[in-house]
Design an enzyme around this catalytic site. Structure first.
Site, PDB file in Angstrom:
ATOM      1  N   GLU A 127     -64.327 -14.026  30.209  1.00  0.00           N
ATOM      2  CA  GLU A 127     -64.896 -13.100  31.187  1.00  0.00           C
ATOM      3  C   GLU A 127     -66.410 -13.246  31.285  1.00  0.00           C
ATOM      4  O   GLU A 127     -66.957 -13.294  32.383  1.00  0.00           O
ATOM      5  CB  GLU A 127     -64.562 -11.645  30.817  1.00  0.00           C
ATOM      6  CG  GLU A 127     -63.087 -11.352  30.742  1.00  0.00           C
ATOM      7  CD  GLU A 127     -62.507 -11.472  29.340  1.00  0.00           C
ATOM      8  OE1 GLU A 127     -61.611 -10.681  29.013  1.00  0.00           O
ATOM      9  OE2 GLU A 127     -62.949 -12.356  28.568  1.00  0.00           O
ATOM     10  N   HIS A 162     -66.722 -15.347  25.677  1.00  0.00           N
ATOM     11  CA  HIS A 162     -65.354 -15.064  26.110  1.00  0.00           C
ATOM     12  C   HIS A 162     -65.216 -15.516  27.565  1.00  0.00           C
ATOM     13  O   HIS A 162     -66.211 -15.627  28.294  1.00  0.00           O
ATOM     14  CB  HIS A 162     -65.059 -13.573  26.011  1.00  0.00           C
ATOM     15  CG  HIS A 162     -64.956 -13.074  24.609  1.00  0.00           C
ATOM     16  ND1 HIS A 162     -64.456 -11.832  24.312  1.00  0.00           N
ATOM     17  CD2 HIS A 162     -65.289 -13.630  23.412  1.00  0.00           C
ATOM     18  CE1 HIS A 162     -64.471 -11.644  23.000  1.00  0.00           C
ATOM     19  NE2 HIS A 162     -64.989 -12.728  22.432  1.00  0.00           N
ATOM     20  N   CYS A 217     -61.854  -7.178  26.166  1.00  0.00           N
ATOM     21  CA  CYS A 217     -62.263  -6.468  24.956  1.00  0.00           C
ATOM     22  C   CYS A 217     -63.413  -5.518  25.321  1.00  0.00           C
ATOM     23  O   CYS A 217     -63.873  -5.482  26.469  1.00  0.00           O
ATOM     24  CB  CYS A 217     -62.706  -7.463  23.892  1.00  0.00           C
ATOM     25  SG  CYS A 217     -64.252  -8.304  24.299  1.00  0.00           S
ATOM     26  N   CYS A 219     -66.527  -7.356  26.759  1.00  0.00           N
ATOM     27  CA  CYS A 219     -66.335  -7.827  28.132  1.00  0.00           C
ATOM     28  C   CYS A 219     -66.225  -6.661  29.111  1.00  0.00           C
ATOM     29  O   CYS A 219     -66.744  -6.738  30.225  1.00  0.00           O
ATOM     30  CB  CYS A 219     -65.115  -8.726  28.202  1.00  0.00           C
ATOM     31  SG  CYS A 219     -65.357 -10.271  27.299  1.00  0.00           S
TER      32      CYS A 219
END
Length: 159
Positions: free
Chosen positions: A55, A53, A83, A86
């Site tokens: 992040e 992701h 999420c 993360c």
């Protein structure tokens, strides 16, 4: 630079993700001195890595830049509410501040769906600022998914 300036750089990362066929989410990590030490955009499809992701990509880059997994005093700017995965990485890295644009009503872990960030049972606290350029980031995501649905009617293909 201001929060808006840094969020615009995160948006540029989101646009790079979209250009590569990924969900348009971008992130920037800024040191306490205001230097950009990590950049990331969604790369799950390109790398076949479910943890890639925006992040986590940005956090990994920042950790390498500092030579330490602890990102003390750093700020993470992200175009979408993190999420659970993360949020956990942000807490583990000891990021001081999180600035995110749009809420994620499907997977947000900073209060929208879950409240992983700053959960009372956890020992680290992150200053959270939400809504910086939220409308712009929401529009990018909405447009992306509308185009995707127009090309592919299989809802399982949406990320």
């Amino acid at each position: 630079m201001t929060d808006t300036d840094f969020m615009e750089l995160a948006i540029a990362e989101a646009q790079a993700a979209e250009a590569a066929g990924e969900v348009p989410v971008g992130a920037i990590v800024v040191s306490p001195g205001g230097e950009i030490i990590g950049r990331g955009n969604n790369q799950v499809l390109r790398t076949s890595d479910p943890t890639a992701h925006a992040e986590t990509v940005a956090l990994r880059a920042a950790g390498l830049a500092l030579g330490n997994y602890r990102l003390l005093g750093c700020t993470l700017f992200c175009t979408l509410e993190p999420c659970a995965m993360c949020a956990g990485a942000i807490l583990h890295a000891r990021v001081a501040r999180l600035v995110y644009a749009a809420r994620d009503p499907k997977a947000g872990a900073c209060g929208s769906v879950l409240s992983v960030m700053n959960h009372p049972a956890l020992n680290h606290r992150v200053e959270v600022t939400e809504g910086v350029l939220a409308e712009e980031c929401s529009a990018i995501l909405t447009s992306f998914f509308r185009r995707r649905r127009g090309k592919d009617s299989d809802p399982a293909s949406e990320l």
